[in-house]
Design an enzyme around this catalytic site. Structure first.
Site, PDB file in Angstrom:
ATOM      1  N   PHE A 149       0.862  -1.185   0.000  1.00 53.17           N
ATOM      2  CA  PHE A 149       0.000   0.000   0.000  1.00 53.17           C
ATOM      3  C   PHE A 149       0.896   1.231   0.000  1.00 53.17           C
ATOM      4  CE2 PHE A 149      -2.515   3.440   1.745  1.00 53.17           C
ATOM      5  CZ  PHE A 149      -3.654   3.358   0.962  1.00 53.17           C
ATOM      6  N   ASP A 234       9.435   2.491   1.567  1.00 52.09           N
ATOM      7  CA  ASP A 234       8.272   3.223   2.082  1.00 52.09           C
ATOM      8  C   ASP A 234       8.168   2.942   3.576  1.00 52.09           C
ATOM      9  OD1 ASP A 234       5.765   3.995   2.957  1.00 52.09           O
ATOM     10  OD2 ASP A 234       4.755   3.490   1.087  1.00 52.09           O
ATOM     11  N   LYS A 263       2.746   9.799   8.402  1.00 54.48           N
ATOM     12  CA  LYS A 263       2.067   9.264   9.591  1.00 54.48           C
ATOM     13  C   LYS A 263       2.605   9.859  10.897  1.00 54.48           C
ATOM     14  CE  LYS A 263      -0.106   5.097   7.811  1.00 54.48           C
ATOM     15  NZ  LYS A 263      -1.506   5.550   7.865  1.00 54.48           N
TER      16      LYS A 263
END
Ligand SMILES: Cc1ncc(COP(=O)(O)O)c(C=O)c1O
Length: 409
Positions: A149, A234, A263
């Site tokens: 993702f 990532d 995040k």
């Protein structure tokens, strides 16, 4: 507990029913939500509109690694808000310069591009890769992993190895191919004449807390070196101490060329970063990329405060101890309920409990919340358990006790 008090004469805050009905009737309905509205938080605890105390073992999709309302972050954003909230990228500002200083000092990075979210950090990485590729043999293709993702923008849904995020948005941006996660030989076999980069999560988060076999990232590093590719990691979910080290790559015997962050970088304040070496940055020259709010003073002050806490020499060792305690408890639960639990996996405080039955997994997450424990269900049957790094032993034991009751029921 520091209860937020309403000013005298102010109307009472809306209740859950009003908040939920209002949002349901006006917002685009893209999120599957639980019928609960939170009003405040502290550390690993959230309180809802009815003053119900909920143990937060999800850290708001891993965005509050230092816990809710961390004093250092609160102090930094309060001070910055009263000083200077924003200046454009046509000028310089101290929080931005300090954030770039910290990100490079605390990682392999030599260059930083600041942005506002994970998808934007990955967009910057993908643009860096295409610029590099065009200058080195006219290459543009990026290989990513099945089950990955990487975000919800057009480029990042094209990079994401899950068909469901692209459905209905075709035609997809060309230049991406997907390879089974954890299989370095398959990755090397997939390289074509136009391939310029590999983009992977060190541990897949949304895909089900999937930990690759030992040595995977190091093998990808060697493959990238053999084929003049950029290795892009990532770390939007695995970064900022979540896996027990500041960045997950530190545990994997490999240094990437590019790392993307968001995040928890601002502990809940929206801020992202693409950190890279000089080689990967070489194509991003004057005018090649930009973002109005990227490098914003307020968000960057939050990120500076977050990184200063994460690198204080105490927070990460404590997070590792918390992770051991929680994992041991979850493994004991698996030993007790092998008919329900397939596997306990993860790294640091990014933990997954894979259940055999998706319906049971859904019921366990719902029953845990009923009993005051917030966890998440991902990849249909994997309970994602990710408390803040500051979670106490007593809170871990409380969460485990709730899960023990739920699994026994
Ligand atoms: C690994 C990873 N990359 C990218 C993203 C996208 O981040 P954002 O939602 O901030 O755009 C996420 C979000 O869940 C993620 O987990």
């Amino acid at each position: 507990m520091t209860a937020a008090t309403a000013p005298a004469g102010a109307s009472p805050p809306p209740g859950a029913d009003d908040i939920i009905a209002s949002a349901k009737s006006r917002m685009v309905q893209v999120y599957g939500r639980t019928e609960i509205a939170f009003v405040r938080g502290e550390g690993a605890i959230l309180w809802d509109t009815g003053e119900r105390r909920v143990l937060d073992f999800f850290s708001s999709i891993l965005c509050t690694n230092l816990g809710h309302a961390h004093p250092a972050v609160t102090e930094a954003i309060t001070r910055q808000a009263a000083t200077l909230v924003h200046v454009s990228n046509l000028h310089y500002s101290a929080p931005q310069a300090r954030l770039a200083e910290l990100l490079t000092a605390l990682s392999f990075g030599e260059r930083v591009f600041l942005c506002n979210s994970g998808a934007e950090a990955n967009e910057a990485a993908l643009k860096a890769a295409r610029r590099y590729g065009h200058a080195h043999g006219g290459r543009f293709e990026v290989l990513t992993a099945l089950g990955s993702f990487h975000g919800r923008t057009f480029a990042t849904i094209a990079a994401t190895g899950q068909e469901k995020v692209r459905r209905g948005f075709e035609p997809s941006l060309p230049g991406f191919r997907y390879v089974p996660f954890g299989d370095a030989a398959a990755m090397e076999a997939a390289i074509g004449p136009k391939t310029v980069a590999i983009l992977v999560e060190p541990v897949q988060g949304e895909g089900g807390v999937n930990v690759p076999p030992p040595g995977y990232l190091a093998e990808l590093r060697a493959i990238c070196d053999r084929h003049d590719l950029l290795l892009m990691s990532d770390e939007i979910q695995t970064g900022c101490g979540r896996t027990g080290t500041l960045w997950a790559y530190e545990q994997m015997g490999a240094v990437p060329d590019v790392m993307t962050l968001a995040k928890s970088l601002g502990n809940g304040i929206p801020v992202g970063a693409m950190v890279c070496n000089a080689r990967a940055a070489s194509g991003l020259d004057l005018g090649a990329h930009g973002s109005t709010f990227g490098g914003n003073c307020l968000t960057n002050a939050a990120a500076v405060a977050t990184l200063e806490v994460l690198s204080d020499g105490k927070t990460l060792p404590r997070a590792r101890a918390a992770a051991s305690r929680l994992r041991a408890g979850l493994e004991a639960l698996q030993t007790k309920h092998p008919e329900q639990i397939d596997e306990v996996r993860g790294l640091g405080l990014l933990l997954g409990v894979a259940l055999k039955d998706p319906e049971r997994a859904k019921a366990v997450a719902a029953a845990a919340l009923d009993q005051g424990l917030l966890i998440n269900l991902t990849a249909d049957r994997v309970l994602r358990i990710a408390p803040p790094l500051v979670v106490t032993d007593a809170e871990i034991d409380e969460g485990l006790a709730i899960l023990a009751r739920v699994f026994a029921s």
